[in-house]
Scaffold this active site. Structure first.
Site, PDB file in Angstrom:
ATOM      1  N   ASP A 264      -5.427  -4.603  -3.300  1.00 39.09           N
ATOM      2  CA  ASP A 264      -4.261  -3.914  -3.840  1.00 39.09           C
ATOM      3  C   ASP A 264      -4.214  -2.509  -3.211  1.00 39.09           C
ATOM      4  O   ASP A 264      -5.153  -2.076  -2.528  1.00 39.09           O
ATOM      5  CB  ASP A 264      -4.306  -3.868  -5.376  1.00 39.09           C
ATOM      6  CG  ASP A 264      -2.900  -3.711  -5.968  1.00 39.09           C
ATOM      7  OD1 ASP A 264      -1.981  -3.307  -5.231  1.00 39.09           O
ATOM      8  OD2 ASP A 264      -2.723  -3.973  -7.176  1.00 39.09           O
TER       9      ASP A 264
HETATM   10  C1  NOJ Z   1       0.355  -2.086  -6.472  1.00 36.94           C
HETATM   11  C2  NOJ Z   1       0.541  -3.249  -7.392  1.00 36.94           C
HETATM   12  O1  NOJ Z   1      -0.535  -3.342  -8.289  1.00 36.94           O
HETATM   13  C3  NOJ Z   1       0.707  -4.569  -6.680  1.00 36.94           C
HETATM   14  O2  NOJ Z   1       1.048  -5.549  -7.613  1.00 36.94           O
HETATM   15  C4  NOJ Z   1       1.738  -4.453  -5.594  1.00 36.94           C
HETATM   16  O3  NOJ Z   1       1.911  -5.697  -4.971  1.00 36.94           O
HETATM   17  C5  NOJ Z   1       1.303  -3.395  -4.616  1.00 36.94           C
HETATM   18  N1  NOJ Z   1       1.192  -2.115  -5.292  1.00 36.94           N
HETATM   19  C6  NOJ Z   1       2.260  -3.271  -3.428  1.00 36.94           C
HETATM   20  O4  NOJ Z   1       3.460  -2.734  -3.832  1.00 36.94           O
END
Ligand code: NOJ
Length: 721
Positions: A264
């Site tokens: 993430d």
């Molecule tokens: C953080 C989020 O937790 C995740 O779900 C997301 O896909 C990413 N950012 C990218 O935007």
């Protein structure tokens, strides 16, 4: 892995390989004023090399066909290897045409609908040049304070798995032109954040993890999902991106997942913030060792992976495996031959928000809505003289939900617009109060009451702002603000013909609303066609059939509250729910039961369940039994019903849940029509993680339930022998 990708790999330098594992924002590759410069821009902390940045493997976050073409073109013009970028984006509940937030979609109990909606999103996104979506999010959730409940399918592992599978199938299809690759997330147990606070600590036992949290990710893997994202949180003390037990042992070795694993956002760096690594180099080491292929938006691989390989701490074979997975995905998506894949600005304009897509989004919103209460108010007659739409959520397009991707409030139908579509000029609007959770401003109530007094019926649009759920949007108080209750009470003084249309991305604690409002229709955050769907439901053009997939508590103090909890040694009997029985597992001040249980939802018609049968009372290993029931539509409207099937394992080597959903079927019946619904009971269905942590079915007694919600009673028993 194909020969082609192996050949490509064999001609890559170490630097080029490492940069395939790096992910940056797509805007890095724009030209002109929108460009984000890697050296001087906000991403300078990633410490990327000005030339090697054109060898980066994948990028994220940008919407629009033209900008995607610009980014890919510029990237390829500057790249030596010319391996096209894969452009990724969070396409969560629709791309340009938004459908209800995913918690709503799960309330439809309709696998086909979930698949169709994801397919629509994939088509719109693919035409904008997106090849991978960071979805579905399949994190099981029990705490409505957590802002990301809106993205989940709620509290049940089986339902979550079914929705995960359908969604993956919808996005990926046969990986054709209009499909995109899916990325299941957030592995694992991100939804178990303590106190419902995003990014907070998670502490789940291996048993709990395997029994409740892991099944939905596994279902997505079994459905062929191409990518998986690790979670921000820790599991058993180790942040997921560096968690070898989760990624290597469970995901790769046990489940055989050979797709791409991505971290993430900046989660590599957070290994250091968590305090399990000293510096970025160690972060890179831990993540690589665990098995994470792509680093999203931090600089650990770019900065230190080469060094780790040169020092012999990480083998080049290990790096090669990761690079091959990414190249393989590029090949599968077809970008190695056609970097622009399906991007098509003209077709995008025709397809996005088309009549067909709006119609599907509208049907989605209708099928996801849940009728929580109805004291003979709904459906409203269309023969009314005047309609008041009142409330801060009545005249706004900001009901499409958080994670809007390419969706826009100005393209979203408000409730006022939706009701006007049916009743024209008979509709008037008054705001009544502000939407902010801390607003105490009562100055708009008088005007709203005046309108209510002079109208035949009132549609009161209450709830939460759409950005009170979503990432980082958690709430400690999940009741409605006092000013909304004042508005309701005052309106009821002048007009009793009131239905509340409730908007939120989470279950709310609305006992007081339940006591006072004559009718409550939960619309969730319904997406682009929300206002039309709401109007259709209120005036009987569509019949509510959604059922909640997260328990609604009486009060936050009951949370976490979920139907499939373990048996306790001192359970409180259901018949004593309203009595105080000390020394049982109970509260002094409120019953144990929730306001609305899992699987609950009303209709304008009535359904009668009869003739519940089980085909036998013993089952040998390898055999099956069939449970069935007749369901009759005993009301006036043609309508749908989500028939639910539960099992209880009465005794095991470990304590078992009081009830577990094992099947469901959504049926549609004409008035007076009757259908038999059957569920096959297999041994696989009875398996769980035993005391020895073996996934097995244990012999003994099981109870069987079929009903309209999770409070249904057992109708039969069988022995597994
Ligand atoms: C953080 C989020 O937790 C995740 O779900 C997301 O896909 C990413 N950012 C990218 O935007």
């Amino acid at each position: 892995m194909s020969q082609r990708t192996k050949d490509i790999l064999s001609k890559m330098t170490l630097d080029e390989k490492v940069y395939q594992l790096v992910q940056v924002t797509t805007a890095t590759y724009l030209t002109g004023e929108n460009k984000i410069d890697v050296i001087t821009g906000p991403n300078s902390t990633l410490k990327l090399d000005r030339e090697l940045v054109y060898e980066v493997g994948t990028s994220l976050n940008l919407v629009g066909a033209e900008t995607m073409i610009e980014a890919q073109t510029n990237y390829l013009n500057n790249s030596k290897k010319k391996l096209p970028l894969i452009l990724m984006q969070d396409v969560i509940h629709g791309h340009r045409t938004l459908y209800p937030v995913n918690l709503g979609v799960s309330a439809s109990f309709d696998r086909d609908l979930a698949r169709d909606l994801a397919q629509m999103a994939a088509k719109e996104a693919s035409l904008d040049g997106i090849s991978v979506t960071f979805a579905p999010m399949v994190d099981l959730v029990r705490d409505p304070r957590w802002g990301r409940v809106m993205e989940s399918s709620g509290e049940d592992p089986y339902l979550g798995g079914e929705m995960a599978k359908a969604t993956v199938e919808g996005y990926q299809g046969d990986m054709g032109k209009y499909n995109i690759a899916a990325c299941v997330k957030h592995f694992a147990a991100y939804g178990a954040a303590e106190a419902g606070r995003d990014y907070n600590t998670v502490d789940v036992s291996e048993r709990n993890l395997r029994e409740y949290y892991l099944p939905a990710y596994k279902r997505a893997v079994d459905a062929g999902v191409k990518m998986l994202m690790t979670a921000f949180n820790i599991v058993d003390g180790v942040p997921c991106v560096g968690n070898k037990h989760l990624v290597k042992e469970i995901l790769r070795d046990e489940w055989g997942f050979d797709g791409v694993v991505i971290s993430d956002y900046s989660a590599f760096d957070e290994l250091a913030t968590h305090g399990v690594s000293e510096n970025q180099k160690e972060c890179a080491y831990l993540a690589m060792e665990a098995g994470c292929d792509i680093e999203m938006m931090s600089g650990c691989y770019a900065g230190y992976l080469k060094e780790l390989i040169q020092e012999g701490k990480i083998s080049e074979e290990q790096l090669d495996k990761s690079v091959l997975r990414i190249l393989n995905l590029k090949e599968e998506l077809g970008v190695l031959d056609n970097p622009f894949r399906s991007v098509n600005p003209e077709e995008a304009k025709r397809v996005q928000l088309s009549k067909e897509h709006r119609a599907l989004a509208r049907r989605g919103a209708e099928e996801c809505a849940v009728l929580l209460k109805n004291d003979n108010v709904l459906p409203f007659s269309k023969d009314v003289g005047s309609v008041a739409v009142i409330g801060p959520l009545g005249n706004t397009g900001e009901i499409h939900g958080s994670w809007k991707c390419g969706g826009k409030a100005e393209e979203t139908i408000s409730v006022v617009e939706g009701v006007k579509g049916i009743l024209g000029d008979k509709v008037k609007y008054a705001q009544g109060c502000q939407i902010e959770y801390n607003s105490t401003d009562e100055s708009l109530i008088d005007e709203a009451c005046e309108l209510a007094k002079n109208s035949d019926i009132v549609i009161l649009c209450l709830g939460e702002h759409q950005e009170y759920t979503g990432e980082g949007n958690c709430r400690a108080d999940i009741t409605l603000p006092e000013v909304q209750y004042k508005l309701l009470d005052r309106v009821l003084e002048v007009n009793k013909n009131v239905a509340v249309a409730l908007f939120s991305g989470r279950p709310l604690a609305i006992s007081r609303l339940h006591e006072t409002a004559p009718a409550i229709l939960d619309m969730w955050m319904p997406g682009t066609e929300g206002g039309n769907a709401c109007a259709n439901l209120l005036f009987g053009n569509a019949i509510p059939s959604g059922k909640i997939t997260m328990t609604f508590p009486r009060t936050l103090g009951q949370c976490p509250i979920y139907y499939n909890h373990y048996t306790t040694g001192r359970p409180k009997l259901e018949e004593d729910d309203y009595n105080r029985v000390r020394f049982t597992s109970s509260y002094l001040d409120i019953p144990n039961s929730p306001l609305y249980p899992f699987g609950y939802g009303l209709s304008y018609t009535t359904f009668e369940y009869s003739d519940l049968k089980l085909s036998g009372d013993t089952m040998k290993s390898g055999e099956t039994l069939v449970a069935s029931a007749k369901i009759k539509n005993t009301g006036k409207y043609k309508a749908k019903e989500a028939v639910q099937f539960y099992i209880r394992d009465v005794k095991g080597s470990c304590v078992r849940p009081v009830k577990e959903l094992k099947g469901f079927e959504k049926i549609e019946l004409d008035p007076g029509e009757e259908k038999t619904v059957s569920f096959e009971i297999t041994e696989e269905m009875l398996k769980y993680w035993t005391r020895e942590m073996k996934f097995e079915a244990e012999k003994g007694e099981f109870h069987v339930f079929i009903g309209k919600d999770s409070t249904c009673k057992p109708f039969a028993t069988f022995q597994l022998i």
